[in-house]
Design an enzyme around this catalytic site. Structure first.
Site, short mmCIF file in Angstrom:
data_model
loop_
_atom_site.label_atom_id
_atom_site.label_comp_id
_atom_site.label_asym_id
_atom_site.label_seq_id
_atom_site.Cartn_x
_atom_site.Cartn_y
_atom_site.Cartn_z
N LYS A 127 0.99 -1.25 -0.11
CA LYS A 127 -0.36 -0.26 -0.18
C LYS A 127 0.56 1.30 -0.26
O LYS A 127 0.25 1.90 -0.57
CB LYS A 127 -0.99 0.37 1.65
CG LYS A 127 -0.40 0.22 2.45
CD LYS A 127 -1.19 -0.12 3.45
CE LYS A 127 -0.28 -0.48 5.13
NZ LYS A 127 -1.00 0.20 6.08
N GLY A 128 2.37 1.18 0.40
CA GLY A 128 3.30 2.57 0.18
C GLY A 128 2.68 3.22 1.67
O GLY A 128 2.38 3.55 1.82
#
Length: 246
Positions: A127-128
């Site tokens: 998801k970063g």
């Protein structure tokens, strides 16, 4: 353009700043006077006490607003500049495939008693962070996320088992300089466990680290707040590519 600047508050060059702090004294008039005395010694003149609130029976929290008498010389500011190119994900993958000819193995963890995984997850999880995918998104990077409160010996053991090329350690808890102690302990443990020249790339990150302190802490790189996954991925490719050329 002038290299000498002052803070900006209500108008250009007025030097206005706001600071907050806690004093170990009960909230009364004497405590407020002490806060203004401290503000004056910090170089705020005049200083205005805009908020004071009791923190239990023996402490008081203050917010002070005032004009700073100090100036900043921009020409004397020293920072750690990025000395490697920022690569797109496809270029990171292509470089790893060309240079290593296998996936790059990254082991990440929060060590010691630190249970704050937001930072390490922002870099590792798919998801970063800040609109960028984490390292799990990169097809040529194999991520082993050990999570929170990992003991240093366990981190070394898991890194060896995984064949780690790089170890990423996140430290948010900083009371009594715990982040510095833990990072030095981690660095020493890896250098003791691995032959010279075979230690994984060691990276530490967190909001309270000084990015210029990498050598003092025994790590290869320090990343501060706001670091994005692409910065870390690009650095790892840069570092490991240089190592392969040795």
């Amino acid at each position: 353009m002038s290299q000498i600047v002052r803070p900006y508050g209500d108008s250009t060059g007025d030097g206005m700043v706001q600071v907050s702090f806690t004093l170990p004294v009960p909230h009364d008039k004497r405590a407020e006077g002490a806060a203004l005395q401290l503000a004056a010694k910090m170089g705020l003149a005049p200083a205005m006490l805009v908020h004071a609130a009791a923190m239990g029976e023996a402490h008081t929290f203050f917010v002070v607003y005032g004009s700073a008498t100090h100036l900043v010389d921009l020409s004397a500011v020293q920072v750690v500049e990025r000395d490697y190119p920022l690569l797109a994900a496809k270029d990171v993958n292509a470089t790893i495939k060309r240079v290593l000819r296998r996936p790059l193995v990254v082991v990440g963890a929060c060590i010691g008693t630190d249970a704050h995984t937001v930072g390490i997850d922002a870099i590792l999880n798919i998801k970063g962070f800040a609109g960028e995918k984490g390292l799990e998104y990169y097809t040529e990077i194999q991520v082993v996320n050990l999570g929170a409160q990992v003991l240093v010996p366990d981190l070394v053991h898991r890194a060896r088992d995984a064949g780690a090329d790089a170890v990423l350690v996140s430290q948010v808890v900083t009371q009594r300089d715990a982040h510095l102690h833990n990072t030095r302990q981690m660095s020493a443990a890896f250098r003791e466990a691995y032959p010279q020249g075979e230690v994984p790339v060691l990276v530490a990150g967190g909001p309270r680290f000084d990015e210029s302190a990498a050598a003092d802490l025994g790590v290869d790189r320090i990343f501060g707040r706001g670091t994005t996954p692409s910065e870390v991925a690009s650095y790892l490719v840069h570092s490991l590519t240089a190592k392969e050329r040795l």
